[in-house]
Scaffold this motif. Structure first.
Motif, PDB file in Angstrom:
ATOM      1  N   ALA B   8      10.143  -3.037  -8.495  1.00 18.12           N
ATOM      2  CA  ALA B   8       9.001  -4.041  -7.995  1.00 18.12           C
ATOM      3  C   ALA B   8       9.453  -4.115  -6.548  1.00 18.12           C
ATOM      4  O   ALA B   8      10.297  -3.589  -5.713  1.00 18.12           O
ATOM      5  CB  ALA B   8       9.611  -5.323  -8.635  1.00 18.12           C
ATOM      6  N   GLU B   9       8.205  -4.763  -6.073  1.00 16.77           N
ATOM      7  CA  GLU B   9       8.408  -4.935  -4.516  1.00 16.77           C
ATOM      8  C   GLU B   9       8.118  -6.334  -4.299  1.00 16.77           C
ATOM      9  O   GLU B   9       7.237  -6.997  -4.763  1.00 16.77           O
ATOM     10  CB  GLU B   9       7.298  -4.293  -4.048  1.00 16.77           C
ATOM     11  CG  GLU B   9       7.131  -4.327  -2.777  1.00 16.77           C
ATOM     12  CD  GLU B   9       6.035  -3.473  -1.674  1.00 16.77           C
ATOM     13  OE1 GLU B   9       6.020  -2.181  -2.337  1.00 16.77           O
ATOM     14  OE2 GLU B   9       5.494  -3.812  -0.690  1.00 16.77           O
ATOM     15  N   LEU B  15       6.697 -11.525  -5.323  1.00 13.80           N
ATOM     16  CA  LEU B  15       6.261 -10.235  -5.716  1.00 13.80           C
ATOM     17  C   LEU B  15       4.885  -9.784  -5.202  1.00 13.80           C
ATOM     18  O   LEU B  15       4.036 -10.713  -5.215  1.00 13.80           O
ATOM     19  CB  LEU B  15       6.282 -10.039  -7.305  1.00 13.80           C
ATOM     20  CG  LEU B  15       7.414  -9.846  -7.995  1.00 13.80           C
ATOM     21  CD1 LEU B  15       6.963  -9.406  -9.457  1.00 13.80           C
ATOM     22  CD2 LEU B  15       8.393  -8.737  -7.438  1.00 13.80           C
ATOM     23  N   THR B  19       2.948  -4.684  -7.823  1.00 13.09           N
ATOM     24  CA  THR B  19       4.174  -4.678  -8.978  1.00 13.09           C
ATOM     25  C   THR B  19       3.667  -4.704 -10.394  1.00 13.09           C
ATOM     26  O   THR B  19       4.077  -3.801 -11.095  1.00 13.09           O
ATOM     27  CB  THR B  19       5.437  -5.586  -8.690  1.00 13.09           C
ATOM     28  OG1 THR B  19       5.807  -5.144  -7.303  1.00 13.09           O
ATOM     29  CG2 THR B  19       6.216  -5.644  -9.546  1.00 13.09           C
ATOM     30  N   SER B  95       4.336   1.488  -7.399  1.00 14.78           N
ATOM     31  CA  SER B  95       3.080   1.273  -6.654  1.00 14.78           C
ATOM     32  C   SER B  95       3.055   1.882  -5.310  1.00 14.78           C
ATOM     33  O   SER B  95       3.980   1.595  -4.596  1.00 14.78           O
ATOM     34  CB  SER B  95       2.910  -0.043  -6.607  1.00 14.78           C
ATOM     35  OG  SER B  95       1.532  -0.232  -5.857  1.00 14.78           O
TER      36      SER B  95
END
Ligand code: FAD
Ligand code: AMP
Lengths: 262, 324
Positions: B8-9, B15, B19, B95
């Protein structure tokens, strides 16, 4: 500051690309080549840093014999010397392998800074610079839009998405991947072109780099390239071609009466 | 566990939307390969975000550490590497954001593995996924697969999957992963994040946009674009190189590093259609493209495409519009 610039030669942007029958790549013989766009900006940035802080700019380019043209152009703009690695016998799309070979050449030099482009216009993996930094054991920052030299290090402006930026500080030596648009690229002068003729272009092969055939073998990272092809269309596009006047009239009519947007 | 790990980012506890696109990609792949998805979340004091993420029914693995308070390539790649070594996932998915560009190749190199970056989709060949990425700035697609032992690293282009396709209804557990960051030196010092140019024009409100690319060749030719914009009662925008060269101010740039627009009409002149441009305008109502190259990727998303020389077509088109 001693700066090494990684520079790749790629087919010019407007090239009409023809895929080989086996889909292994495009036909290269009838193509014209140019310096990869972001690498061109990286070179310009290196020249500016040298002008401001003195030092040396060394070009590093891997590719077949033709890349000497790009190298000469870089030397004419003001780079001091160049290293050419002929990769005809081990061309690969694996950035890990390419970075390993580039790193072997850089390790023979002392350097403060390595600049690469952020991404090539042909492979476009956007990985080689970052892997190179890991391989050299130096920190990196990507998508750089400004470089300021400081005591003992550098401060750089990184581009983030949607018009946002971030400043980060790095010690030297380090590696930066340069974004297009960081500066305005200069043209080579006649004098520069004359002077370039005397500058050194060192050719290095695998053995001089202390590498063996197995170091450049395909597949060692698990990457397998199979083929390239023309993308399938996903959207139905109405195409107009032919006499400009007729095309123009048809398009105007469609936008007014079909799409109703004008 | 031979799992699919989706990294995840987050920034400041929020977020990144992409993601969820990567999670959707992971879920689809998991179904094909009979695996499970775990979402990896890194940061400092991110318990709330972890709970919120798990609330969507996905399994979340959290790495909470002082040295991950700010994103740095050293911190992220060291922490993820430790998780990977402990959990041995089959796939690690991302991503392809600017942050992932910054550290994922480093992580892959430190694992001695390949990262297939910026993929637009995958397709199955028997029981093996084939990952498709673009070469030559979107003009050509290329197929890649993995061989040998994993982990296999893949980053997907923004919008490669639709975040709305998220399969919910899983149990939504949060697991904590321990990492030992004692020996990890963070060599980058993170300073402030700021917005670049002050946006003087808000292109997102424009009904019609005429957007110009490098095909215009010279700044002198911009007059033609002004005439077109006047005839169509449109705002003027541009691709990045046109702004880089100073032919238009930066706040007219459309794309991943510029503005995102969705006008009724987007009229692209001499723009090739690289993904970084497309992400900024693909939701426009009607898209028109004029380009001399019939293979220019902009035609893939255009409703109406004119294959021709803009210097021949535009003067005629301006005349035709005026006559309407
Ligand atoms: C991290 C990152 C972020 C980026 N952010 C952005 C962004 O926000 N916005 C953006 O736009 N780009 C962005 N880019 C750059 C992007 O990848 C492309 O390089 C860029 O969009 C290309 O611009 P262009 O289409 O104008 O130029 P080119 O790719 O050079 O295309 C010019 C086109 O004009 C056509 N043409 C030439 N002459 C004529 C003629 N006489 N008549 C008709 N057609 C003609 C050509 O066939 C060609 O298709 C980014 C890149 C990276 C790596
Ligand atoms: N063959 C090469 N020779 C020199 N530099 C290269 C080469 N390939 C890649 N690079 C550098 O690495 C950057 C990123 O390349 P890529 O990972 O292919 O997108 C490029 O912009 C170049 O600066």
């Amino acid at each position: 500051m001693k700066i090494i610039v990684c520079m790749k030669q790629v087919p010019v942007k407007d090239s009409l690309l023809k895929i080989t029958d086996d889909g292994s790549w495009v036909h290269e013989t009838d193509l014209n080549y140019e310096i990869n766009e972001s690498d061109h900006y990286a070179l310009e940035e290196a020249l500016r840093l040298k002008e401001a802080h003195s030092g040396e700019v060394v070009l590093l380019s891997m590719g077949p014999e033709r890349v000497r043209e790009a190298i000469k152009q870089g030397l004419a703009k003001g780079a001091d010397r160049a290293i050419h690695i002929d990769n005809s016998s081990f061309t690969t799309q694996d950035p890990f392998v390419n970075a390993r070979v580039l790193a072997a050449a850089i390790k023979r030099e002392e350097f403060d800074l390595v600049l690469s482009g952020l991404q090539t216009d042909d492979y476009g993996s956007a990985q080689t610079g970052v892997i190179l930094a890991e391989n050299l054991g130096v920190p990196s920052a990507t998508i750089v839009m400004e470089i300021q030299k400081q005591n003992g290090g550098i401060k750089v402006k990184r581009e983030l998405e949607s018009g946002w930026f971030q400043w980060v500080e790095l010690p030297l030596p380090s590696l930066l991947t340069i974004q297009s648009g960081i500066n305005q690229i200069r043209y080579a002068t006649i004098k520069g072109i004359m002077m370039a003729k005397k500058k050194e272009i060192k050719a290095l092969g695998l053995s001089e780099l202390g590498l063996s055939e197995s170091d450049v073998e395909e597949g060692q990272t698990g990457l397998v390239f199979s083929k390239i092809y023309v993308p399938e269309k996903t959207k139905k596009t109405e195409i107009f071609e032919g006499d400009p006047r007729e095309v123009a009239q048809k398009l105007a009519d469609k936008l007014k009466n079909e799409a109703k947007v004008i | 566990m031979s799992n699919i790990l989706v990294v995840a980012e987050q920034r400041d506890g929020t977020l990144n939307r992409s993601t969820w696109e990567a999670v959707v990609g992971g879920q689809k792949l998991a179904k094909e390969l009979d695996k499970e998805v775990t979402v990896l979340l890194l940061g400092k004091d991110i318990k709330d975000l972890a709970d919120e993420t798990a609330g969507k029914g996905v399994t979340v693995m959290v790495v909470d550490h002082e040295k991950l308070a700010d994103y740095t390539p050293d911190g992220y790649s060291a922490a993820i590497k430790q998780v990977v070594e402990k959990e041995s996932p089959a796939y690690i998915l991302f991503s392809h954001t600017y942050m992932v560009r910054d550290y994922a190749p480093k992580l892959a190199a430190s694992l001695g593995k390949a990262l297939i970056s910026d993929c637009i989709r995958y397709k199955m060949a028997g029981d093996k996924p084939v990952f498709v990425r673009q070469v030559f700035q979107g003009k050509i697609d290329a197929d890649f697969t993995f061989d040998g032992d994993g982990p296999y690293l893949v980053s997907f282009q923004v919008a490669a999957f639709n975040a709305d396709d998220l399969a919910t209804g899983g149990s939504g557990v949060v697991q904590n992963a321990e990492v030992n960051m004692d020996g990890v030196e963070i060599r980058t010092k993170v300073l402030e994040i700021f917005e670049g140019v002050k946006q003087e024009v808000d292109l997102s409100k424009a009904e019609r946009i005429v957007s110009v690319g490098r095909g215009i060749k010279k700044p002198e030719n911009m007059d033609l674009i002004k005439q077109l914009a006047e005839a169509l009662d449109a705002e003027i925008a541009a691709s990045r190189p046109v702004c880089d060269d100073g032919w238009l101010p930066l706040d007219r740039q459309v794309g991943s590093s510029g503005q995102t627009v969705a006008p009724k009409l987007y009229f692209a002149v001499g723009i090739s259609g690289a993904i970084q441009h497309i992400v900024g305008m693909k939701n426009s109502g009607t898209i028109v493209a004029i380009n001399k190259d019939p293979h220019a990727p902009i035609f893939d998303i255009a409703d109406y495409g004119v294959v021709g020389d803009l210097f021949e077509v535009l003067p005629e088109f301006i005349k035709s519009v005026k006559k309407l």
